[in-house]
Each structure stands twice: as C-alpha cells, then as structure tokens.
Write a protein that holds these residues in place. Structure first.
Motif, PDB file in Angstrom:
ATOM      1  N   GLY A   1     -28.495 -16.877  -9.986  1.00  0.00           N
ATOM      2  CA  GLY A   1     -28.540 -15.421 -10.167  1.00  0.00           C
ATOM      3  C   GLY A   1     -29.977 -14.988 -10.402  1.00  0.00           C
ATOM      4  O   GLY A   1     -30.634 -15.488 -11.317  1.00  0.00           O
TER       5      GLY A   1
ATOM      6  N   GLY B   1     -30.010 -10.266 -14.065  1.00  0.00           N
ATOM      7  CA  GLY B   1     -29.715 -10.556 -15.473  1.00  0.00           C
ATOM      8  C   GLY B   1     -30.937 -10.401 -16.361  1.00  0.00           C
ATOM      9  O   GLY B   1     -31.951  -9.832 -15.949  1.00  0.00           O
ATOM     10  N   PRO B   2     -30.865 -10.902 -17.599  1.00  0.00           N
ATOM     11  CA  PRO B   2     -31.972 -10.715 -18.530  1.00  0.00           C
ATOM     12  C   PRO B   2     -33.250 -11.439 -18.107  1.00  0.00           C
ATOM     13  O   PRO B   2     -34.343 -11.086 -18.551  1.00  0.00           O
ATOM     14  CB  PRO B   2     -31.454 -11.314 -19.853  1.00  0.00           C
TER      15      PRO B   2
ATOM     16  N   MET C   1     -17.692  -9.581  -7.352  1.00  0.00           N
ATOM     17  CA  MET C   1     -18.412 -10.191  -8.470  1.00  0.00           C
ATOM     18  C   MET C   1     -17.833  -9.621  -9.761  1.00  0.00           C
ATOM     19  O   MET C   1     -17.795  -8.409  -9.952  1.00  0.00           O
ATOM     20  CB  MET C   1     -19.904  -9.906  -8.385  1.00  0.00           C
TER      21      MET C   1
ATOM     22  N   LEU D   1     -26.222 -13.043 -23.136  1.00  0.00           N
ATOM     23  CA  LEU D   1     -26.958 -13.150 -24.401  1.00  0.00           C
ATOM     24  C   LEU D   1     -26.080 -13.721 -25.507  1.00  0.00           C
ATOM     25  O   LEU D   1     -26.505 -14.554 -26.300  1.00  0.00           O
ATOM     26  CB  LEU D   1     -27.503 -11.777 -24.815  1.00  0.00           C
TER      27      LEU D   1
ATOM     28  N   VAL E   1     -23.990 -23.238 -24.422  1.00  0.00           N
ATOM     29  CA  VAL E   1     -24.260 -22.839 -23.029  1.00  0.00           C
ATOM     30  C   VAL E   1     -23.495 -23.773 -22.080  1.00  0.00           C
ATOM     31  O   VAL E   1     -22.874 -23.327 -21.104  1.00  0.00           O
ATOM     32  CB  VAL E   1     -25.783 -22.876 -22.743  1.00  0.00           C
TER      33      VAL E   1
ATOM     34  N   LEU F   1     -22.302 -17.964 -11.399  1.00  0.00           N
ATOM     35  CA  LEU F   1     -23.734 -17.676 -11.308  1.00  0.00           C
ATOM     36  C   LEU F   1     -24.433 -18.065 -12.598  1.00  0.00           C
ATOM     37  O   LEU F   1     -23.891 -17.846 -13.692  1.00  0.00           O
ATOM     38  CB  LEU F   1     -23.958 -16.185 -11.037  1.00  0.00           C
TER      39      LEU F   1
ATOM     40  N   GLY G   1     -28.189 -17.503 -14.416  1.00  0.00           N
ATOM     41  CA  GLY G   1     -29.464 -16.805 -14.303  1.00  0.00           C
ATOM     42  C   GLY G   1     -30.445 -17.373 -15.302  1.00  0.00           C
ATOM     43  O   GLY G   1     -30.197 -17.324 -16.500  1.00  0.00           O
ATOM     44  N   THR G   2     -31.541 -17.901 -14.813  1.00  0.00           N
ATOM     45  CA  THR G   2     -32.554 -18.435 -15.733  1.00  0.00           C
ATOM     46  C   THR G   2     -33.943 -18.375 -15.100  1.00  0.00           C
ATOM     47  O   THR G   2     -34.083 -18.463 -13.878  1.00  0.00           O
ATOM     48  CB  THR G   2     -32.232 -19.882 -16.167  1.00  0.00           C
TER      49      THR G   2
ATOM     50  N   ASP H   1     -30.614 -28.286 -17.123  1.00  0.00           N
ATOM     51  CA  ASP H   1     -29.454 -28.462 -18.020  1.00  0.00           C
ATOM     52  C   ASP H   1     -28.202 -27.840 -17.399  1.00  0.00           C
ATOM     53  O   ASP H   1     -27.121 -28.415 -17.428  1.00  0.00           O
ATOM     54  CB  ASP H   1     -29.691 -27.762 -19.368  1.00  0.00           C
TER      55      ASP H   1
HETATM   56  N1  LIG Z   1     -23.222  -5.781 -11.791  1.00  0.00           N
HETATM   57  C1  LIG Z   1     -23.813  -6.781 -11.190  1.00  0.00           C
HETATM   58  O1  LIG Z   1     -23.789  -6.860  -9.992  1.00  0.00           O
HETATM   59  C2  LIG Z   1     -24.478  -7.853 -11.983  1.00  0.00           C
HETATM   60  C3  LIG Z   1     -24.687  -7.695 -13.359  1.00  0.00           C
HETATM   61  C4  LIG Z   1     -25.221  -8.754 -14.056  1.00  0.00           C
HETATM   62  C5  LIG Z   1     -25.562  -9.938 -13.408  1.00  0.00           C
HETATM   63  N2  LIG Z   1     -25.376 -10.057 -12.059  1.00  0.00           N
HETATM   64  C6  LIG Z   1     -25.754 -11.294 -11.334  1.00  0.00           C
HETATM   65  O2  LIG Z   1     -25.185 -12.362 -12.030  1.00  0.00           O
HETATM   66  C7  LIG Z   1     -26.197 -13.315 -12.327  1.00  0.00           C
HETATM   67  C8  LIG Z   1     -25.812 -14.079 -13.571  1.00  0.00           C
HETATM   68  O3  LIG Z   1     -25.914 -13.229 -14.731  1.00  0.00           O
HETATM   69  P1  LIG Z   1     -26.957 -13.579 -15.847  1.00  0.00           P
HETATM   70  O4  LIG Z   1     -28.314 -13.688 -15.189  1.00  0.00           O
HETATM   71  O5  LIG Z   1     -26.827 -12.685 -16.994  1.00  0.00           O
HETATM   72  O6  LIG Z   1     -26.556 -15.061 -16.159  1.00  0.00           O
HETATM   73  P2  LIG Z   1     -26.079 -15.987 -17.293  1.00  0.00           P
HETATM   74  O7  LIG Z   1     -26.305 -17.322 -16.713  1.00  0.00           O
HETATM   75  O8  LIG Z   1     -24.729 -15.646 -17.815  1.00  0.00           O
HETATM   76  O9  LIG Z   1     -27.074 -15.685 -18.539  1.00  0.00           O
HETATM   77  C9  LIG Z   1     -28.440 -15.696 -18.408  1.00  0.00           C
HETATM   78  C10 LIG Z   1     -29.067 -15.717 -19.801  1.00  0.00           C
HETATM   79  O10 LIG Z   1     -28.799 -16.964 -20.400  1.00  0.00           O
HETATM   80  C11 LIG Z   1     -30.031 -17.657 -20.684  1.00  0.00           C
HETATM   81  N3  LIG Z   1     -29.826 -19.071 -20.365  1.00  0.00           N
HETATM   82  C12 LIG Z   1     -29.474 -19.604 -19.160  1.00  0.00           C
HETATM   83  N4  LIG Z   1     -29.391 -20.951 -19.248  1.00  0.00           N
HETATM   84  C13 LIG Z   1     -29.688 -21.269 -20.526  1.00  0.00           C
HETATM   85  C14 LIG Z   1     -29.771 -22.508 -21.230  1.00  0.00           C
HETATM   86  N5  LIG Z   1     -29.504 -23.679 -20.639  1.00  0.00           N
HETATM   87  N6  LIG Z   1     -30.115 -22.461 -22.546  1.00  0.00           N
HETATM   88  C15 LIG Z   1     -30.352 -21.285 -23.178  1.00  0.00           C
HETATM   89  N7  LIG Z   1     -30.297 -20.091 -22.559  1.00  0.00           N
HETATM   90  C16 LIG Z   1     -29.975 -20.077 -21.239  1.00  0.00           C
HETATM   91  C17 LIG Z   1     -31.073 -17.021 -19.803  1.00  0.00           C
HETATM   92  O11 LIG Z   1     -32.357 -17.102 -20.393  1.00  0.00           O
HETATM   93  P3  LIG Z   1     -33.523 -18.090 -19.821  1.00  0.00           P
HETATM   94  O12 LIG Z   1     -34.165 -17.410 -18.679  1.00  0.00           O
HETATM   95  O13 LIG Z   1     -34.403 -18.257 -20.999  1.00  0.00           O
HETATM   96  O14 LIG Z   1     -32.859 -19.367 -19.417  1.00  0.00           O
HETATM   97  C18 LIG Z   1     -30.575 -15.580 -19.723  1.00  0.00           C
HETATM   98  O15 LIG Z   1     -31.007 -14.834 -20.835  1.00  0.00           O
HETATM   99  C19 LIG Z   1     -27.464 -12.451 -12.441  1.00  0.00           C
HETATM  100  O16 LIG Z   1     -28.630 -13.215 -12.386  1.00  0.00           O
HETATM  101  C20 LIG Z   1     -27.256 -11.548 -11.266  1.00  0.00           C
HETATM  102  O17 LIG Z   1     -27.600 -12.228 -10.083  1.00  0.00           O
HETATM  103  C21 LIG Z   1     -24.831  -9.033 -11.361  1.00  0.00           C
END
Ligand SMILES: NC(=O)c1ccc[n+]([C@@H]2O[C@H](COP(=O)([O-])OP(=O)(O)OC[C@H]3O[C@@H](n4cnc5c(N)ncnc54)[C@H](OP(=O)(O)O)[C@@H]3O)[C@@H](O)[C@H]2O)c1
Length: 310
Positions: free
Chosen positions: A19, A22-23, A173, A206, A251, A268, A270-271, A279
């Motif tokens: 992804g 995201g954040p 999604m 988060l 996580v 998905l 996101g990192t 990991d």
């Molecule tokens: N409405 C929509 O269409 C919509 C809305 C939201 C998201 N999306 C899509 O969905 C994807 C996934 O959502 P998301 O990006 O929020 O993903 P997620 O994987 O649920 O969460 C990402 C968050 O978790 C942290 N993280 C990830 N792996 C980690 C680990 N091993 N240890 C500690 N923290 C970790 C990341 O920070 P770090 O960078 O520090 O790892 C980030 O802050 C997005 O990237 C986007 O492509 C779509």
C-alpha cells in the motif's frame, strides 16, 4: 510469497500487497527520500509481491513508476484510484486517468478505483462517472473497475453495502481489522457469493502499531458499550495473543488475522520502513493465529463497528 486469484478478475495476485498511501505513503510522510521509497517498492517486488496499490491523491504514483521500470509489467498488478471528493466531472476523471498512466509509466491500469466513496456520493458517481470508466475499460486502458470505501467516517460499510446491490465492481477495497470485523457479515458474505476481488486496508493502521492508540480505541469501544470490560484487560488489551506458539507481536497478529479471513484476497501493508516491510513479509507467510485466539477475538469484538483503527 504465496499467490491467489483475485475473485472474478482471474488475476494472480500475491496475498500481500504494498500500500503506497496510509500514514506512511511508502515513507514520503515519514521522512524517506525518493530513493528510499523506491527501494521499498523494489524490495517488495523482489520478495514476490506483485500487487501495488497507489492513488493520485497519495502522490506516490511517480515513485511507483520509477520503481517498476525494470520489472516485467505483465507480471504486475497495478491498482490506482481517482479521488471522489467534491464529485468530479467525467473530464476530470479522464484527465486524472491519463496523468496516472503517465506517472506510472504504463499504458494500462489493472484496477482503477473510485477512491474513498461515501454513500451520499454513490448515486452521482454511478450515473455520471461509471460510463467514462466503462469506456476506458472497453478501450483496454482499464482492466477492472474497483471501488474503495472511506473507512474513517463509514466504519459500518454503508457505501459498500449499497455498491453490492449493483454489478459494476470487480474489486472492492474494504476496511477490516481485529478491532472492526464488521465487514465479515456486511460485506464479505456477499462478495464471496459474487466472487468480487477483495483488498483489505487498515489491517494495522495506527491502533495496532501504537500501544497508546490501541488503549484509546479500546476505551472508546468500552464507553460505547461495544466491548465488555469483563472480556478484556484494559491495560494490555491484546497481550494474550503474544506467546511462543501464538503471534510474535501485535502487528504480526494483525496481518495474520486478515490474511486468513475467508473472502479476503490481498491484505495491503503500508510501510516506509524497510525493516518493517521485511517483518511484514514474514508475518504474512506465517500460519493462521491459533484457533482459540481467533475465537476469543471474534467474541470480544463481535459488536464493534464504530472505529476504523486510525
Ligand atoms: N479509502 C482508501 O482507498 C484507502 C484508505 C486507506 C488506505 N488505503 C490503502 O491501503 C493501504 C494499507 O493501509 P495502511 O497504509 O494504513 O496500512 P497498514 O499496513 O494497516 O498500516 C500502516 C501503518 O502501520 C505501520 N507499520 C507497518 N508495518 C509495521 C511494523 N512491522 N511495525 C510497526 N509499525 C508498522 C506503518 O508505519 P511505518 O511506515 O513506520 O512502518 C503505518 O503507520 C494504504 O497504503 C493504501 O494503499 C486505501
């Protein structure tokens, strides 16, 4: 990596997708240089991920375009999106679409979504925008149409429940995680019947990566009467998942929880952090969480549908 078929699209996709929103926005929100973000995408691809999700609004399409240059386009599944805030006109959609092609350095998009749709905009988008998307699909520029929900204001999935009454969408999604499993009955039961490809967002977000945020979310659920205080340790709410033959950490638990949910094809992640990506690649390939933990998670959160885990 393990692969599956993305519902009726027939596309072969990795069970974990990268992804790029995201954040983190592959690190563009957390201090990465462009090169570091490109390295994240390349690492994911080399590890066997073939599904990449981005969007015009993330401003990561150009980075993805640079990262995929040396990979065989045919093996990749690219997913990008048109924002629907403020109800765009067909000409806006065409302009955005052409820009996405250019940014990604490709002449077709595998899955083109309407992004973050809320229920109140749905009818407009169907009547005014779908014909344009269908035309692009007929021209071979879009392979499949998708729709994504705006999970923060719509944690009950009201828009997707409406969208499921139509038959336009090959891919959806959906927001789904340990703290809000309401998509299981409200969305996934139907998408399984219709063989719609499902991508999961918010698996970790988060709440499941920051203990302080998790505590706040649990308190909110208890306050709203959606989680019973007698069923959870308020100070260490999900600590029971972490032990030798259970989850490695929260996580890890969060990604494995989503990855094995029936009806979900791509989880998905996101990192912007390479070590997190490594990991997460390991987590997604671990077995399901132990059955007793899954039963407990389903029981604790069976009435929770008011938060996204943001
Ligand atoms: N409405 C929509 O269409 C919509 C809305 C939201 C998201 N999306 C899509 O969905 C994807 C996934 O959502 P998301 O990006 O929020 O993903 P997620 O994987 O649920 O969460 C990402 C968050 O978790 C942290 N993280 C990830 N792996 C980690 C680990 N091993 N240890 C500690 N923290 C970790 C990341 O920070 P770090 O960078 O520090 O790892 C980030 O802050 C997005 O990237 C986007 O492509 C779509």
């Amino acid at each position: 990596m393990e692969y599956t078929t993305l519902g009726r699209t027939g596309l072969k996709v990795s069970v974990m997708g990268l992804g790029c929103g995201g954040p983190s926005r592959i690190g563009q929100s957390t201090g990465n240089s462009e090169e570091e973000s490109i390295a994240i995408v390349k690492h994911a691809l080399k590890a066997g991920i073939n599904f990449i999700d981005t969007a015009e609004v993330y401003r990561t399409e150009i980075i993805v375009g640079k990262a995929i240059k040396d990979f065989d386009r045919e093996t990749l599944v690219l997913s990008t999106k048109k924002s629907t805030w403020g109800n765009p006109k067909p000409k806006d959609v065409l302009k955005s679409f052409e820009r996405s092609l250019k940014n990604l350095g490709t002449d077709y998009i595998d899955i083109y979504h309407l992004h973050g749709v809320v229920l109140s905009d749905y009818e407009y988008l169907v009547s005014e925008i779908i014909p344009t998307l269908q035309e692009l699909r007929d021209q071979g520029k879009i392979r499949f149409l998708g729709i994504t929900e705006r999970f923060n204001p719509d944690p009950h999935h009201s828009m997707l429940q409406r969208a499921l009454q139509d038959d336009f969408w090959d891919v959806m999604m959906v927001g789904f995680n340990i703290l809000n499993q309401s998509a299981r009955d409200r969305v996934l039961a139907k998408t399984i019947e219709k063989n719609i490809g499902i991508l999961i967002m918010f698996a970790v977000r988060l709440a499941l990566s920051r203990p302080k945020r998790l505590k706040q979310c649990i308190e909110e659920l208890i306050e709203k009467g959606q989680v019973s205080i007698s069923e959870i340790d308020n100070d260490n709410p999900l600590e029971f998942l972490i032990y030798k033959n259970g989850a490695k950490n929260l996580v890890d638990a969060a990604y494995r929880f989503c990855r094995y949910e029936p009806g979900i094809h791509v989880t998905l992640s996101g990192t912007g952090n390479l070590s997190h990506l490594k990991d997460n690649l390991e987590s997604i390939l671990r077995p399901p969480l132990p059955e007793k933990d899954l039963i407990k998670l389903k029981k604790i959160f069976k009435n929770a549908d008011s938060i996204s885990g943001q």
